[in-house]
Design an enzyme around this catalytic site. Structure first.
Site, short mmCIF file in Angstrom:
data_model
loop_
_atom_site.label_atom_id
_atom_site.label_comp_id
_atom_site.label_asym_id
_atom_site.label_seq_id
_atom_site.Cartn_x
_atom_site.Cartn_y
_atom_site.Cartn_z
CG ASP A 34 -1.76 1.22 1.36
OD1 ASP A 34 -2.20 1.54 2.49
OD2 ASP A 34 -1.98 1.88 0.33
CG ASP A 210 -3.46 4.63 -2.12
OD1 ASP A 210 -4.39 5.02 -1.41
OD2 ASP A 210 -2.77 3.62 -1.87
C1 LIG Z 1 -10.84 6.33 -0.78
S1 LIG Z 1 -9.64 5.53 0.10
C2 LIG Z 1 -10.25 3.97 0.14
C3 LIG Z 1 -9.20 2.93 0.11
N1 LIG Z 1 -9.85 1.64 0.15
C4 LIG Z 1 -10.18 1.03 -0.97
O1 LIG Z 1 -9.96 1.45 -2.08
C5 LIG Z 1 -10.79 -0.35 -0.74
C6 LIG Z 1 -9.65 -1.36 -0.70
C7 LIG Z 1 -10.10 -2.71 -0.25
C8 LIG Z 1 -9.84 -3.79 -1.04
C9 LIG Z 1 -10.23 -5.06 -0.64
C10 LIG Z 1 -10.90 -5.24 0.55
C11 LIG Z 1 -11.17 -4.13 1.37
C12 LIG Z 1 -10.78 -2.87 0.95
N2 LIG Z 1 -11.74 -0.66 -1.82
C13 LIG Z 1 -12.93 0.02 -1.82
O2 LIG Z 1 -13.17 0.89 -0.98
N3 LIG Z 1 -13.83 -0.32 -2.78
C14 LIG Z 1 -15.15 0.33 -2.81
C15 LIG Z 1 -15.47 0.75 -4.21
O3 LIG Z 1 -15.36 -0.38 -5.07
C16 LIG Z 1 -14.03 -0.88 -5.11
C17 LIG Z 1 -13.62 -1.39 -3.74
C18 LIG Z 1 -8.25 2.96 1.32
O4 LIG Z 1 -8.68 3.14 2.42
N4 LIG Z 1 -6.98 2.58 1.00
C19 LIG Z 1 -6.02 2.33 2.06
C20 LIG Z 1 -5.47 0.92 1.96
C21 LIG Z 1 -6.57 -0.14 2.03
C22 LIG Z 1 -6.01 -1.49 1.64
C23 LIG Z 1 -7.05 -2.61 1.76
C24 LIG Z 1 -7.63 -2.64 3.15
C25 LIG Z 1 -8.22 -1.29 3.55
C26 LIG Z 1 -7.18 -0.18 3.42
C27 LIG Z 1 -4.88 3.37 1.98
O5 LIG Z 1 -4.32 3.33 0.68
C28 LIG Z 1 -5.41 4.72 2.34
O6 LIG Z 1 -6.05 4.89 3.32
O7 LIG Z 1 -5.11 5.68 1.48
C29 LIG Z 1 -5.49 7.00 1.87
C30 LIG Z 1 -4.38 7.95 1.54
C31 LIG Z 1 -6.79 7.32 1.16
#
Ligand SMILES: CSC[C@H](NC(=O)[C@H](Cc1ccccc1)NC(=O)N1CCOCC1)C(=O)N[C@@H](CC1CCCCC1)[C@@H](O)C(=O)OC(C)C
Length: 325
Positions: A34, A210
Site C-alpha cells: 500500500d 496509491d
Molecule cells: C478512498 S480511500 C479507500 C481505500 N480503500 C479502498 O480502495 C478499498 C480497498 C479494499 C480492497 C479489498 C478489501 C477491502 C478494501 N476498496 C474500496 O473501498 N472499494 C469500494 C469501491 O469499489 C471498489 C472497492 C483505502 O482506504 N486505502 C487504504 C489501503 C486499504 C487497503 C485494503 C484494506 C483497507 C485499506 C490506503 O491506501 C489509504 O487509506 O489511502 C489514503 C491515503 C486514502
C-alpha cells in the site's frame, strides 16, 4: 541488492496481494502493498480468534529472530474507514528475495470487520513515507526505507495488471516491462504520500499514487464530464457513485504526467478498466472505476490507473515515473 515479487489480483482487481516471508523459519503471509500508508502490519497469534476468519497469521513466538519492541504500540485507520491496532516486533522480512533484518512487524491485537471479512489478505505492507508510520513512542521505518540504502537504485516499481499477476520490483527498472519512455514528475511527500500533479483535459490535478486504493478518485468536474459521454450514466446515492448500463462502451481516460517542456507522457486507462464491476447479481448496472473525490478530500490515482502503466516510485530523487506498457 534487489527484489522482485508477484502481485496477484483478488476479487476483480479490488486489491493485489504479494507473498512476504517473515521470521525464522520463514512464515509466508499474503500482504497488500500500500503506497497510501506506512505500517507493515499482520494478522497474528495476538489477534482475537473471533476476528480471524481463515487468514494466515504471524506467530512471533515461533520465530527465533523475533524480538518484541517493548512499549511500542500502533493504531491506524484508512480512507475507507477500516482500522487496526496492536503491538510491535522486530523481525526479518523478505520480499522477493530482498531481506531487511530488523523490520518493524506490527502484530494486530484488533482489526475492524472489513479486515476480518477479507479472508485472502493477512495485512498490509506500507510503502508511503515513514513520516506517517503510526508506531509510538518511537516511529518505525517502512520496508522500503530500511532496504533503500542497500538497493542498487533507491526506487521500487509497480507493474499491476488487469485480472492477471503483476509485479513489484525493488532496486531496479526492468526495461522489458514498459514501452516508450518513462515520464518523471516531482513528488510532494509533505503529507507522507506519493503526491504528484497530472493534467487531465488541460486541468492540473494534484493527487497521490496509491496502490492500496482500488479506484480512481478525482475532482467532480472531471468525473462529471467523463460520464457525460456515457448514455445512461448517473450518480446513484444508494451506490454512492456513478453507475451506468453494463453494456456501455466506456471512453478511454487519459492523463498527462511530466507535462513540462518535453510534453511529458500520457497514460491512457482503457475504457474497459473504467467498467469496474456490476452493482448486483443481475449484471444490468455497473459501477464506475472513476469516482468523485469530494467525500475523500484528496485525489487518488488508485489501481484502475496504476494497472494501465508501469510506475517508478523513486525514493532517492523523490519523483514518480510513468510509462505505457
Ligand atoms: C478512498 S480511500 C479507500 C481505500 N480503500 C479502498 O480502495 C478499498 C480497498 C479494499 C480492497 C479489498 C478489501 C477491502 C478494501 N476498496 C474500496 O473501498 N472499494 C469500494 C469501491 O469499489 C471498489 C472497492 C483505502 O482506504 N486505502 C487504504 C489501503 C486499504 C487497503 C485494503 C484494506 C483497507 C485499506 C490506503 O491506501 C489509504 O487509506 O489511502 C489514503 C491515503 C486514502
Amino acid at each position: 541488492d534487489s527484489g522482485s515479487v508477484t502481485a496477484s489480483p483478488r476479487q476483480q482487481d479490488t486489491e493485489y496481494l504479494c507473498p512476504v516471508q517473515i521470521g525464522s523459519p520463514a512464515q509466508t503471509l499474503p500482504l497488500d502493498f500500500d503506497t497510501g500508508s506506512s505500517d507493515l502490519w499482520v494478522f497474528s497469534t495476538d489477534t482475537p480468534r473471533s476476528e480471524v476468519n481463515g487468514q494466515t497469521v504471524y506467530d512471533a513466538s515461533s520465530s527465533s529472530s523475533a524480538k518484541r519492541l517493548s512499549g511500542a504500540t500502533w493504531k491506524i485507520s484508512y480512507g475507507d474507514g477500516s482500522s487496526s491496532s496492536g503491538i510491535v516486533y522486530l523481525d526479518t522480512v523478505t520480499v522477493g528475495g530482498l531481506t531487511v533484518s530488523r523490520q518493524a512487524v506490527e502484530a494486530a491485537k484488533q482489526v475492524s470487520s472489513s479486515f476480518s471479512r477479507d479472508t485472502s489478505s493477512s495485512g498490509l505492507l506500507g510503502l508511503a513515507f515513514s513520516s506517517i508510520n503510526t508506531v509510538s513512542p518511537n516511529q518505525q521505518k517502512t520496508f522500503f526505507d530500511n532496504a533503500m540504502p542497500h538497493l542498487d537504485a533507491p526506487l521500487f516499481t509497480a507493474d499491476l495488471k488487469h485480472n492477471a499477476d503483476g509485479r513489484y520490483n525493488f532496486g531496479y527498472i526492468d526495461k522489458s516491462a514498459y514501452t516508450g519512455s518513462i515520464s518523471y514528475t516531482p513528488v510532494d511527500n509533505s503529507q507522507g504520500f506519493w503526491g504528484f500533479t497530472a493534467t487531465v483535459d488541460g486541468t492540473d490535478v494534484t493527487g497521490i499514487a496509491d496502490t492500496g486504493t482500488t479506484l480512481i478518485y478525482l475532482p467532480d468536474s472531471i468525473v462529471t464530464s467523463y460520464y457525460s459521454q456515457v448514455s445512461g450514466a448517473r450518480y446513484d446515492s444508494s451506490n454512492a457513485g456513478y453507475i451506468f448500463p453494463c453494456g456501455s462502451s466506456m471512453p478511454d481516460f487519459s492523463f498527462n504526467v511530466g507535462g513540462g517542456g518535453g510534453g511529458g507522457g500520457t497514460v491512457t486507462v482503457p475504457g474497459s478498466y473504467v467498467n469496474f464491476a456490476p452493482t448486483d447479481q443481475t449484471g444490468q448496472t455497473c459501477f464506475g472505476g472513476l469516482q468523485s473525490d469530494s467525500s475523500i478530500g484528496i485525489s487518488i490515482f488508485g489501481d484502475i490507473a496504476l494497472k494501465a502503466a508501469f510506475v517508478v516510485f523513486d525514493g532517492g530523487n523523490k519523483q514518480l515515473g510513468w510509462a505505457a506498457k
